[in-house]
Design an enzyme around this catalytic site. Structure first.
Site, PDB file in Angstrom:
ATOM      1  N   ASP A  43     -31.418  16.261 -24.872  1.00  0.00           N
ATOM      2  CA  ASP A  43     -30.291  15.838 -24.036  1.00  0.00           C
ATOM      3  C   ASP A  43     -28.978  16.052 -24.785  1.00  0.00           C
ATOM      4  OD1 ASP A  43     -29.384  14.281 -21.579  1.00  0.00           O
ATOM      5  OD2 ASP A  43     -28.438  13.186 -23.228  1.00  0.00           O
ATOM      6  N   TYR A  48     -20.051  15.321 -26.440  1.00  0.00           N
ATOM      7  CA  TYR A  48     -20.544  14.887 -27.755  1.00  0.00           C
ATOM      8  C   TYR A  48     -19.931  15.738 -28.879  1.00  0.00           C
ATOM      9  CZ  TYR A  48     -24.205  12.592 -24.934  1.00  0.00           C
ATOM     10  OH  TYR A  48     -24.891  11.845 -24.007  1.00  0.00           O
ATOM     11  N   LYS A  73     -24.156  18.351 -19.908  1.00  0.00           N
ATOM     12  CA  LYS A  73     -23.389  17.485 -18.995  1.00  0.00           C
ATOM     13  C   LYS A  73     -21.959  17.988 -18.803  1.00  0.00           C
ATOM     14  CE  LYS A  73     -25.923  13.440 -20.585  1.00  0.00           C
ATOM     15  NZ  LYS A  73     -26.056  13.565 -22.031  1.00  0.00           N
ATOM     16  N   HIS A 107     -21.482  13.957 -15.983  1.00  0.00           N
ATOM     17  CA  HIS A 107     -21.545  12.933 -17.044  1.00  0.00           C
ATOM     18  C   HIS A 107     -21.136  11.538 -16.541  1.00  0.00           C
ATOM     19  CE1 HIS A 107     -21.362  12.657 -21.700  1.00  0.00           C
ATOM     20  NE2 HIS A 107     -21.794  11.528 -21.176  1.00  0.00           N
TER      21      HIS A 107
END
Ligand code: A2P
Length: 281
Positions: A43, A48, A73, A107
């Site tokens: 994932d 990030y 995402k 997201h």
């Protein structure tokens, strides 16, 4: 269409979360280890800010691409238009250097607290994800952090149902209404922070229960998700803890203990609520 479908049947029961891994050399070894330790669902997210090194870790594992399910995402800032959404998806694929995505998720939904037209924004964003699916850039599409009423609105205009809804879910914060709605609609629930970002591991009652099963509290938390039909996405940088977190298939939490856990008081939630949140929108 020249791509295989990703569906409920071929999603594994546990995935590996990559939030908080750094965009640095050390991440290569961490992600490689996770894959060698048996995680097949990875994932990731543009937000990030570590896709390059997560992608290098995936490559370093030398696993065949079609043995992995790589999830990405769409970040809020990229929702502006269909074009920006397509570009964001392409950028994720490029940063990860993974050829295609198995799963692409919104997201965060547009927050009611910030956007009067949140329903329309979510509908338009979803329409663009449907397009990504139709052109074969991604094998399946889904959402994250959608609560029941946000999903209800989305399903009014969606041509394709989200395959998954990834939400915060752990013993101390179960979001029952959303989970039940997803089950009713056949949407799989994935759990982010299944250990409550580590906070569950310090709870005395859970330590005692884990001892009874001769497992770690992390294993108890992860098994709790699985027995609720939820796919946990635990994060660990540590090789032994990665192994521990996926080693949850030779014990079963009793019905009585599941009842206790499913009625556990609120503890360790992040406080991020997608209807009232203002920081990401
Ligand atoms: P570490 O990366 O040092 O293992 P969550 O998945 O709920 O977000 O929780 C992640 C946090 O829990 C991280 O701080 C991680 O630290 C820690 N963690 C993950 N697995 C374990 C485990 N098996 N035992 C102890 N701590 C763990």
């Amino acid at each position: 269409m020249n791509y295989d479908k990703l569906n409920k049947e071929n999603l594994p029961m546990i995935g590996y979360g990559t939030w908080k891994l750094k965009n640095k050399e050390e991440t290569i070894e961490i992600v490689k280890n996770a894959i060698l330790n048996g995680y097949t669902l990875i994932d990731t997210a543009q937000a990030y800010a570590n896709l390059e090194y997560v992608g290098k870790g995936i490559k370093a594992s030398k696993i065949e691409r079609n043995k992995l399910i790589i999830s990405g995402k769409l970040w809020n800032a990229d929702k502006e238009s269909k074009e920006s959404i397509v570009n964001a998806c392409k950028k994720t694929i490029e940063d990860l250097n993974c050829g295609y995505l198995d799963l692409y998720l919104i997201h965060w939904p547009a927050s009611k607290a910030v956007h009067k037209d949140w329903i329309e924004i979510n509908a338009k964003t979803w329409e663009a994800l449907e397009y990504l699916y139709e052109i074969g850039l991604v094998k399946a599409i889904g959402v994250c952090n959608f609560k029941k009423n946000q999903l209800e609105e989305l399903l009014k205009t969606a041509k394709i149902k989200p395959l998954v809804n990834q939400i915060e879910f752990h013993i101390g914060f179960r979001q029952l209404e959303t989970v039940e709605y997803c089950k009713k609609e056949g949407i799989l629930v994935e759990a982010w922070s299944p250990l409550g970002s580590g906070k569950m591991l310090k709870v005395e009652e859970l330590k005692e229960m884990a001892l009874k099963y001769n497992v770690s509290v992390a294993q108890l938390c992860i098994r709790f998700c699985i027995q609720n039909g939820v796919i946990p996405l635990p994060k660990s940088k540590d090789n032994e803890r990665q192994k521990n977190n996926i080693d949850v298939f030779d014990f079963e939490i009793s019905k009585e203990d599941m009842k206790i856990l499913n009625e556990f008081p609120y503890v360790g939630g992040s406080g991020l609520d997608s209807e009232t949140i203002t920081i990401f929108n």
